[in-house]
Design a protein around this motif. Structure first.
Motif, PDB file in Angstrom:
ATOM      1  N   SER A   1      46.664  40.393  45.996  1.00 53.67           N
ATOM      2  CA  SER A   1      46.218  39.941  44.683  1.00 53.67           C
ATOM      3  C   SER A   1      44.946  39.106  44.802  1.00 53.67           C
ATOM      4  CB  SER A   1      47.321  39.134  43.989  1.00 53.67           C
ATOM      5  OG  SER A   1      47.442  37.841  44.538  1.00 53.67           O
ATOM      6  N   ILE A   2      44.842  38.339  45.884  1.00 53.10           N
ATOM      7  CA  ILE A   2      43.623  37.559  46.096  1.00 53.10           C
ATOM      8  C   ILE A   2      42.496  38.470  46.589  1.00 53.10           C
ATOM      9  CG2 ILE A   2      42.583  35.693  47.431  1.00 53.10           C
ATOM     10  CD1 ILE A   2      45.121  34.188  47.301  1.00 53.10           C
ATOM     11  N   SER A   3      42.791  39.326  47.553  1.00 52.22           N
ATOM     12  CA  SER A   3      41.758  40.227  48.074  1.00 52.22           C
ATOM     13  C   SER A   3      41.176  41.114  46.977  1.00 52.22           C
ATOM     14  CB  SER A   3      42.340  41.108  49.186  1.00 52.22           C
ATOM     15  OG  SER A   3      42.821  40.330  50.245  1.00 52.22           O
ATOM     16  N   SER A   4      42.025  41.584  46.061  1.00 53.31           N
ATOM     17  CA  SER A   4      41.586  42.545  45.046  1.00 53.31           C
ATOM     18  C   SER A   4      40.977  41.892  43.815  1.00 53.31           C
ATOM     19  CB  SER A   4      42.768  43.418  44.603  1.00 53.31           C
ATOM     20  OG  SER A   4      43.334  44.092  45.696  1.00 53.31           O
ATOM     21  N   TYR A   5      41.498  40.725  43.412  1.00 53.18           N
ATOM     22  CA  TYR A   5      41.144  40.184  42.097  1.00 53.18           C
ATOM     23  C   TYR A   5      40.510  38.795  42.133  1.00 53.18           C
ATOM     24  CZ  TYR A   5      44.534  43.839  40.962  1.00 53.18           C
ATOM     25  OH  TYR A   5      45.201  45.026  40.879  1.00 53.18           O
ATOM     26  N   PHE A   6      40.347  38.209  43.328  1.00 52.91           N
ATOM     27  CA  PHE A   6      39.868  36.823  43.395  1.00 52.91           C
ATOM     28  C   PHE A   6      38.444  36.679  42.857  1.00 52.91           C
ATOM     29  CE2 PHE A   6      38.928  32.847  45.988  1.00 52.91           C
ATOM     30  CZ  PHE A   6      39.753  32.043  45.226  1.00 52.91           C
ATOM     31  N   THR A   7      37.593  37.653  43.163  1.00 53.93           N
ATOM     32  CA  THR A   7      36.219  37.565  42.649  1.00 53.93           C
ATOM     33  C   THR A   7      36.216  37.593  41.118  1.00 53.93           C
ATOM     34  OG1 THR A   7      36.019  39.972  42.936  1.00 53.93           O
ATOM     35  CG2 THR A   7      35.121  38.577  44.688  1.00 53.93           C
ATOM     36  N   PHE A   8      37.040  38.476  40.528  1.00 53.55           N
ATOM     37  CA  PHE A   8      37.113  38.537  39.060  1.00 53.55           C
ATOM     38  C   PHE A   8      37.659  37.226  38.493  1.00 53.55           C
ATOM     39  CE2 PHE A   8      37.760  42.963  40.522  1.00 53.55           C
ATOM     40  CZ  PHE A   8      36.629  43.530  39.975  1.00 53.55           C
ATOM     41  N   TYR A   9      38.628  36.646  39.191  1.00 52.29           N
ATOM     42  CA  TYR A   9      39.237  35.389  38.740  1.00 52.29           C
ATOM     43  C   TYR A   9      38.215  34.252  38.725  1.00 52.29           C
ATOM     44  CZ  TYR A   9      42.167  31.179  39.056  1.00 52.29           C
ATOM     45  OH  TYR A   9      42.725  29.940  38.867  1.00 52.29           O
ATOM     46  N   THR A  10      37.459  34.099  39.820  1.00 55.91           N
ATOM     47  CA  THR A  10      36.498  32.993  39.893  1.00 55.91           C
ATOM     48  C   THR A  10      35.323  33.210  38.940  1.00 55.91           C
ATOM     49  OG1 THR A  10      35.473  34.062  41.828  1.00 55.91           O
ATOM     50  CG2 THR A  10      37.099  32.327  42.249  1.00 55.91           C
ATOM     51  N   ILE A  11      34.939  34.463  38.727  1.00 57.76           N
ATOM     52  CA  ILE A  11      33.874  34.740  37.749  1.00 57.76           C
ATOM     53  C   ILE A  11      34.358  34.406  36.346  1.00 57.76           C
ATOM     54  CG2 ILE A  11      32.573  36.598  36.626  1.00 57.76           C
ATOM     55  CD1 ILE A  11      32.423  37.934  39.426  1.00 57.76           C
ATOM     56  N   ASP A  12      35.592  34.828  36.041  1.00 61.28           N
ATOM     57  CA  ASP A  12      36.139  34.621  34.692  1.00 61.28           C
ATOM     58  C   ASP A  12      36.412  33.140  34.417  1.00 61.28           C
ATOM     59  OD1 ASP A  12      37.442  35.876  32.217  1.00 61.28           O
ATOM     60  OD2 ASP A  12      39.106  34.696  33.012  1.00 61.28           O
ATOM     61  N   LYS A  13      36.959  32.417  35.385  1.00 59.25           N
ATOM     62  CA  LYS A  13      37.376  31.038  35.143  1.00 59.25           C
ATOM     63  C   LYS A  13      36.248  30.032  35.314  1.00 59.25           C
ATOM     64  CE  LYS A  13      40.971  27.661  36.189  1.00 59.25           C
ATOM     65  NZ  LYS A  13      42.265  27.416  36.866  1.00 59.25           N
ATOM     66  N   PHE A  14      35.371  30.262  36.305  1.00 59.55           N
ATOM     67  CA  PHE A  14      34.358  29.265  36.621  1.00 59.55           C
ATOM     68  C   PHE A  14      32.937  29.722  36.311  1.00 59.55           C
ATOM     69  CE2 PHE A  14      37.843  28.627  39.777  1.00 59.55           C
ATOM     70  CZ  PHE A  14      38.332  27.442  39.249  1.00 59.55           C
ATOM     71  N   GLY A  15      32.774  30.969  35.833  1.00 58.69           N
ATOM     72  CA  GLY A  15      31.447  31.463  35.484  1.00 58.69           C
ATOM     73  C   GLY A  15      30.544  31.673  36.686  1.00 58.69           C
ATOM     74  N   LEU A  16      31.115  32.000  37.856  1.00 58.24           N
ATOM     75  CA  LEU A  16      30.305  32.224  39.052  1.00 58.24           C
ATOM     76  C   LEU A  16      29.553  33.539  38.956  1.00 58.24           C
ATOM     77  CD1 LEU A  16      32.712  31.157  41.963  1.00 58.24           C
ATOM     78  CD2 LEU A  16      31.167  29.737  40.608  1.00 58.24           C
ATOM     79  N   THR A  17      28.473  33.640  39.712  1.00 55.25           N
ATOM     80  CA  THR A  17      27.805  34.925  39.868  1.00 55.25           C
ATOM     81  C   THR A  17      28.622  35.784  40.825  1.00 55.25           C
ATOM     82  OG1 THR A  17      26.497  34.227  41.776  1.00 55.25           O
ATOM     83  CG2 THR A  17      25.570  33.795  39.574  1.00 55.25           C
ATOM     84  N   VAL A  18      28.306  37.076  40.901  1.00 59.49           N
ATOM     85  CA  VAL A  18      29.022  37.972  41.808  1.00 59.49           C
ATOM     86  C   VAL A  18      28.855  37.501  43.253  1.00 59.49           C
ATOM     87  CG1 VAL A  18      29.152  40.329  42.706  1.00 59.49           C
ATOM     88  CG2 VAL A  18      28.818  39.936  40.259  1.00 59.49           C
ATOM     89  N   GLN A  19      27.624  37.086  43.624  1.00 61.76           N
ATOM     90  CA  GLN A  19      27.386  36.634  44.993  1.00 61.76           C
ATOM     91  C   GLN A  19      28.205  35.388  45.310  1.00 61.76           C
ATOM     92  OE1 GLN A  19      25.055  37.477  42.817  1.00 61.76           O
ATOM     93  NE2 GLN A  19      23.993  39.224  43.753  1.00 61.76           N
ATOM     94  N   GLU A  20      28.258  34.427  44.363  1.00 60.02           N
ATOM     95  CA  GLU A  20      29.041  33.213  44.585  1.00 60.02           C
ATOM     96  C   GLU A  20      30.529  33.534  44.696  1.00 60.02           C
ATOM     97  OE1 GLU A  20      26.145  30.054  42.185  1.00 60.02           O
ATOM     98  OE2 GLU A  20      27.711  31.177  41.127  1.00 60.02           O
TER      99      GLU A  20
END
Length: 398
Positions: free
Chosen positions: A238-257
């Motif tokens: 769940s972290i490997s697959s969705y963590f980037t989407f989670y941090t982008i959605d919750k914290f407004g990170l860029t894809v690279q971040e």
């Protein structure tokens, strides 16, 4: 005479360490190639006008052969060891890559996926057995080194797909047949060593297959270990697959971040996999399972409610602690069922991983319907199943 013995022992030690590193490198090569398939899905969907049902069929064809077939392969090779099945399995992957590269129809894609899966199903049980034979009694260290290779391959595969296959097209998949060829060469050498070890020990009494505990307790302990492994795999996936989407959605990170945040987790996981084995050799596999499965609970429960800084810290702690359990679980299961190394490797590398992957895919449905934050709140409770570790027995020392 003593000098001669010492030199022979040193050579033997160097050889066995080299064998463990060889199967670890081949684990990396194998997992690079099997991770290429899922990375190719967008390209295959466009090239063959596939619908999502067909994509699902490709996944099913691979999972059935790569994951569900592994316990069967392990059961067979426990009874009839096959040292040269390792390069043969890599040869199956070699052919599968060519079929994926030059397929002219969907059935050929399915055949390619099946052959890559078959190669993986043959590789994992027998290479895990080789790592144990070459361990010199340090079973945890050997399993950790073996597993780290697979983790590295899983991480590298999508990068190679992004920077090689997608820019150069589907036919560039054939270039990775060179990786399979390298694996075949290394595994032929490993197979010769393995065959030599079997000849060397042919006159020795066969290892006892007597269970250390009553059959019912062993079966229950194995069921608990499979459930713990499946739960761990669902959570980690769940972290490997969705963590980037989670941090982008919750914290407004860029894809690279967001990718850097994921890298922190994956890097910590690799370190955890490596450390779990030697710690298990020192303090026992049961101790590592307790520490890993129960120790991660507070951090997992806090993760969905943390700010950006503490999300990074918690993801590192979760990856480090949770990943340390796997090699200990495999070693503990092998001690519960002595003489069935292939079967145990097949169950835990195959079935439990496959079930974990299916569970992670189901979480995607929740992410679509309930949102990505809901998924992480839900997953935060999964490690609570680690309380089942209280049911793991102590294995009597023989």
């Amino acid at each position: 005479m003593s000098t001669t013995v010492s030199v022979a022992s040193a050579r033997s030690g160097r050889t066995t360490i080299a064998i463990i590193f060889a199967v670890s490198i081949c684990h990396m090569l194998n997992d690079i190639m099997q991770s290429l398939l899922t990375s190719l899905y967008p390209l295959l969907k466009a090239n063959y006008a596939l619908d999502f049902v067909q994509i699902g069929l490709l996944t099913m064809a691979f999972q059935v052969t790569a994951s569900l077939l592994q316990p069967v392969v392990g059961l067979v090779t426990d009874r009839w060891p096959m040292p040269f099945s390792l390069p043969a399995g890599m040869a199956s992957t070699f052919v599968g890559l060519f079929l994926l590269a030059y397929a002219h129809s969907f059935p050929v894609l399915v055949a390619g996926a099946c052959l890559i899966g078959l190669g993986s199903a043959v590789f994992h049980p027998e290479s895990s057995r080789v790592a144990r034979i070459a361990s010199g009694g340090r079973h945890g260290l050997a399993q950790s080194l073996f597993q780290v290779g697979g983790n590295a391959g899983t991480a590298i595969g999508p990068l190679l797909a992004a920077f090689i296959v997608l820019p150069f097209g589907q036919s560039s998949v054939a270039w990775f047949s060179a990786v399979a060829l390298l694996g075949m060469i290394i595994l032929t050498w490993v197979g010769r060593w393995y065959a030599g070890e079997r000849l060397r020990t042919a006159g020795h009494p066969a290892p006892s297959r007597d269970l250390p505990l009553p059959g019912g307790r062993v079966a229950w302990a194995l069921a608990v270990l499979v459930l713990l492994t499946t739960t761990k795999n669902v959570y980690m996936a769940s972290i490997s697959s969705y963590f980037t989407f989670y941090t982008i959605d919750k914290f407004g990170l860029t894809v690279q971040e967001a990718q850097l945040m994921l890298f922190l987790f994956l890097g910590a996981s690799a370190v955890g996999v490596f450390l779990g084995g030697p710690i298990g050799d020192r303090f026992g596999a049961r101790f590592v399972i307790w520490f890993s499965i129960l120790g991660v609970i507070p951090f997992a429960l806090l993760l969905p409610y943390a700010n950006l800084f503490w999300t990074g810290v918690l993801s590192v702690l979760i990856g480090l602690i949770f990943s340390s359990a796997f090699s200990a679980i495999v070693v503990f299961a092998q001690e519960l069922v002595p003489g069935r190394v292939g079967l145990i490797a097949g169950v835990f590398f195959g079935f439990a991983f496959g079930a974990g992957g299916l569970g992670a895919a189901a979480l995607g449905g929740f992410a679509d319907s309930q949102g990505i934050e809901f998924v992480y709140r839900l997953c935060s409770y999964m490690p609570l199943l680690g309380i089942l570790t209280v049911m793991l027995p102590r294995i009597p020392v023989r």
